[in-house]
Write an enzyme that holds these catalytic residues in place. Sequence first.
Site, PDB file in Angstrom:
ATOM      1  N   SER A  34       0.989  -1.364  -0.069  1.00  0.00           N
ATOM      2  CA  SER A  34       0.031   0.232  -0.045  1.00  0.00           C
ATOM      3  C   SER A  34       0.899   1.210  -0.074  1.00  0.00           C
ATOM      4  CB  SER A  34      -0.736   0.128   1.280  1.00  0.00           C
ATOM      5  OG  SER A  34      -1.656  -1.033   1.313  1.00  0.00           O
ATOM      6  N   ARG A  55     -12.182  -4.582  -0.324  1.00  0.00           N
ATOM      7  CA  ARG A  55     -12.752  -5.452   0.605  1.00  0.00           C
ATOM      8  C   ARG A  55     -13.689  -4.657   1.403  1.00  0.00           C
ATOM      9  NH1 ARG A  55     -11.199 -10.737   1.541  1.00  0.00           N
ATOM     10  NH2 ARG A  55      -9.433 -11.380   0.599  1.00  0.00           N
ATOM     11  N   ILE A 112      -2.444  -8.844  -1.644  1.00  0.00           N
ATOM     12  CA  ILE A 112      -1.385  -9.917  -1.319  1.00  0.00           C
ATOM     13  C   ILE A 112      -1.341 -10.942  -2.397  1.00  0.00           C
ATOM     14  CG2 ILE A 112      -1.058 -11.946   0.078  1.00  0.00           C
ATOM     15  CD1 ILE A 112      -2.128 -10.405   2.409  1.00  0.00           C
ATOM     16  N   SER A 113      -2.457 -11.125  -3.018  1.00  0.00           N
ATOM     17  CA  SER A 113      -2.463 -12.132  -4.324  1.00  0.00           C
ATOM     18  C   SER A 113      -1.525 -13.266  -4.064  1.00  0.00           C
ATOM     19  CB  SER A 113      -2.511 -11.370  -5.560  1.00  0.00           C
ATOM     20  OG  SER A 113      -1.419 -10.359  -5.583  1.00  0.00           O
TER      21      SER A 113
HETATM   22  N1  LIG Z   1      -5.985 -14.346   7.084  1.00  0.00           N
HETATM   23  C1  LIG Z   1      -5.320 -13.187   6.449  1.00  0.00           C
HETATM   24  N2  LIG Z   1      -4.422 -13.330   5.726  1.00  0.00           N
HETATM   25  C2  LIG Z   1      -3.895 -12.232   5.086  1.00  0.00           C
HETATM   26  N3  LIG Z   1      -4.406 -10.895   5.423  1.00  0.00           N
HETATM   27  C3  LIG Z   1      -5.067 -10.779   6.124  1.00  0.00           C
HETATM   28  C4  LIG Z   1      -5.932 -11.913   6.667  1.00  0.00           C
HETATM   29  N4  LIG Z   1      -6.995 -11.287   7.504  1.00  0.00           N
HETATM   30  C5  LIG Z   1      -6.945 -10.085   7.363  1.00  0.00           C
HETATM   31  N5  LIG Z   1      -5.969  -9.640   6.434  1.00  0.00           N
HETATM   32  C6  LIG Z   1      -6.076  -8.258   6.281  1.00  0.00           C
HETATM   33  O1  LIG Z   1      -6.484  -8.202   4.813  1.00  0.00           O
HETATM   34  C7  LIG Z   1      -5.588  -7.589   3.961  1.00  0.00           C
HETATM   35  C8  LIG Z   1      -5.362  -8.430   2.633  1.00  0.00           C
HETATM   36  O2  LIG Z   1      -6.289  -8.413   1.796  1.00  0.00           O
HETATM   37  P1  LIG Z   1      -6.140  -8.723   0.118  1.00  0.00           P
HETATM   38  O3  LIG Z   1      -7.276  -8.595  -0.268  1.00  0.00           O
HETATM   39  O4  LIG Z   1      -4.814  -7.993  -0.185  1.00  0.00           O
HETATM   40  O5  LIG Z   1      -5.867 -10.312   0.328  1.00  0.00           O
HETATM   41  S1  LIG Z   1      -5.754 -11.594  -0.788  1.00  0.00           S
HETATM   42  O6  LIG Z   1      -5.151 -10.968  -1.763  1.00  0.00           O
HETATM   43  O7  LIG Z   1      -7.231 -11.596  -0.972  1.00  0.00           O
HETATM   44  O8  LIG Z   1      -5.140 -12.424  -0.101  1.00  0.00           O
HETATM   45  C9  LIG Z   1      -4.324  -7.584   4.604  1.00  0.00           C
HETATM   46  O9  LIG Z   1      -3.780  -6.277   4.440  1.00  0.00           O
HETATM   47  P2  LIG Z   1      -2.033  -5.981   4.067  1.00  0.00           P
HETATM   48  O10 LIG Z   1      -1.515  -5.978   5.255  1.00  0.00           O
HETATM   49  O11 LIG Z   1      -2.289  -4.608   3.609  1.00  0.00           O
HETATM   50  O12 LIG Z   1      -1.764  -6.804   2.921  1.00  0.00           O
HETATM   51  C10 LIG Z   1      -4.590  -7.646   6.111  1.00  0.00           C
HETATM   52  O13 LIG Z   1      -4.621  -6.418   6.726  1.00  0.00           O
HETATM   53  N1  LIG Z   2      10.060   0.981   2.107  1.00  0.00           N
HETATM   54  C1  LIG Z   2       9.728   0.887   3.333  1.00  0.00           C
HETATM   55  N2  LIG Z   2      10.727   0.896   4.075  1.00  0.00           N
HETATM   56  C2  LIG Z   2      10.356   1.071   5.504  1.00  0.00           C
HETATM   57  N3  LIG Z   2       9.115   0.642   5.941  1.00  0.00           N
HETATM   58  C3  LIG Z   2       8.286   0.729   5.123  1.00  0.00           C
HETATM   59  C4  LIG Z   2       8.550   0.652   3.838  1.00  0.00           C
HETATM   60  N4  LIG Z   2       7.238   0.431   3.005  1.00  0.00           N
HETATM   61  C5  LIG Z   2       6.296   0.402   3.974  1.00  0.00           C
HETATM   62  N5  LIG Z   2       6.995   0.573   5.372  1.00  0.00           N
HETATM   63  C6  LIG Z   2       6.304   0.448   6.636  1.00  0.00           C
HETATM   64  O1  LIG Z   2       5.606  -0.975   6.577  1.00  0.00           O
HETATM   65  C7  LIG Z   2       4.312  -0.935   7.202  1.00  0.00           C
HETATM   66  C8  LIG Z   2       3.339  -1.827   6.158  1.00  0.00           C
HETATM   67  O2  LIG Z   2       3.315  -1.126   5.117  1.00  0.00           O
HETATM   68  P1  LIG Z   2       2.032  -1.378   4.058  1.00  0.00           P
HETATM   69  O3  LIG Z   2       2.247  -0.562   3.007  1.00  0.00           O
HETATM   70  O4  LIG Z   2       0.857  -1.300   4.949  1.00  0.00           O
HETATM   71  O5  LIG Z   2       2.176  -2.943   3.618  1.00  0.00           O
HETATM   72  P2  LIG Z   2       1.114  -3.709   2.979  1.00  0.00           P
HETATM   73  O6  LIG Z   2       0.258  -3.077   2.194  1.00  0.00           O
HETATM   74  O7  LIG Z   2       2.119  -4.715   2.271  1.00  0.00           O
HETATM   75  O8  LIG Z   2       0.623  -4.716   4.183  1.00  0.00           O
HETATM   76  C9  LIG Z   2       3.828   0.322   7.416  1.00  0.00           C
HETATM   77  O9  LIG Z   2       4.224   0.693   8.596  1.00  0.00           O
HETATM   78  C10 LIG Z   2       4.892   1.218   6.345  1.00  0.00           C
HETATM   79  O10 LIG Z   2       5.216   2.259   6.948  1.00  0.00           O
END
Ligand SMILES: Nc1ncnc2c1ncn2[C@@H]1O[C@H](COP(=O)(O)OS(=O)(=O)O)[C@@H](OP(=O)(O)O)[C@H]1O
Ligand SMILES: Nc1ncnc2c1ncn2[C@@H]1O[C@H](COP(=O)(O)OP(=O)(O)O)[C@@H](O)[C@H]1O
Length: 285
Positions: free
Chosen positions: A122, A148, A188-189
């Site tokens: 993100s 979502r 995540i995909s």
């Molecule tokens: N079980 C489980 N596994 C992974 N992630 C979880 C789960 N439950 C909730 N979350 C939260 O949902 C975000 C992932 O949503 P996505 O739509 O990117 O997932 S996917 O592509 O359908 O796997 C993911 O956001 P990101 O941290 O930004 O990746 C999580 O915050």
């Molecule tokens: N390039 C980077 N270097 C250091 N920290 C980062 C970097 N990118 C993201 N972060 C930190 O990592 C955490 C997760 O980032 P986020 O973008 O929400 O990840 P995701 O969407 O894959 O879950 C946040 O606290 C963000 O500030």
Amino acid sequence: MSSVFFCPSTVWPAGEKIGFGYSSVRGWRSTGVGGVASVYLRPIRAKMAADRFRGRSGEFIEENGKCDCSVTERNTLVLSNVGNSTNIAWHECPVGKHERQKLLKQKGCVIWITGLSGSGKSTLACALSRELHMLGYLSYVLDGDNVRHGLNKDLGFKAEDRSENIRRIGEVAKLFADAGIICIASLISPYRVDRDACRAMMPYSTFIEVFMDIPLEICESRDAKGLYKLARSGKIKGFTGIDDPYEPPLESEILLAPIDGVCPSPVSMAKQVISYLDDKGFLEA
Ligand SMILES: Nc1ncnc2c1ncn2[C@@H]1O[C@H](COP(=O)(O)OS(=O)(=O)O)[C@@H](OP(=O)(O)O)[C@H]1O
Ligand SMILES: Nc1ncnc2c1ncn2[C@@H]1O[C@H](COP(=O)(O)OP(=O)(O)O)[C@@H](O)[C@H]1O
């Protein structure tokens, strides 16, 4: 100067008639429906419809493998069956992707950012969108978490729900790219087959996979949402990277990883993606 063109049944009621219009400096006007024009233009329309079907049928078969592609030519309107939708037609519009891209001075594409939760998807999506905006390019972010909240709020995290999540975002991203927009999908995909299916939906080379190759330890140490902690303690089941698989891309267009254990800044990662877009000609019409 004006030029004659033919408009399919999107604008006029589907059936016997065909309208035609002409373009001028400020657009086009319909001369109406049917009449003499419909008689003389029917063979041309028949050819257009046939071309359209030929052009699209392969895509239908690829998308779901269920299309029987039975064609009903009734007054040259081409009907087909796609998945569970029967007797549907493809409507072309006189303003196409090419025209939109010219207007925007860029090429539509999908930047698909995949990686573990906490890998920075993100953050990169936002940085990239901001950098592109500052350079005068139009982008739109489809973030898994955000989608979502609406379109995909009926989906959870079991494998088939994730697959459907990815498929729907792929389809939406494809529409954005067709609109001429640089669409940034960040989710995540986790499953390779689903990402590859999205790639297969897109015109050649317009699907750009960006792999956030950030080790689980780093993602877990960030734990921005506290979800890894909950997953480790068993309060969340099926969490990606903990008790649900993540299948890394084998041949992503762009791989972003720590250098000597240090993650590059989000802006420098965004610039790397922009440099790829520039090299491949996406930043011009
Ligand atoms: N079980 C489980 N596994 C992974 N992630 C979880 C789960 N439950 C909730 N979350 C939260 O949902 C975000 C992932 O949503 P996505 O739509 O990117 O997932 S996917 O592509 O359908 O796997 C993911 O956001 P990101 O941290 O930004 O990746 C999580 O915050
Ligand atoms: N390039 C980077 N270097 C250091 N920290 C980062 C970097 N990118 C993201 N972060 C930190 O990592 C955490 C997760 O980032 P986020 O973008 O929400 O990840 P995701 O969407 O894959 O879950 C946040 O606290 C963000 O500030």
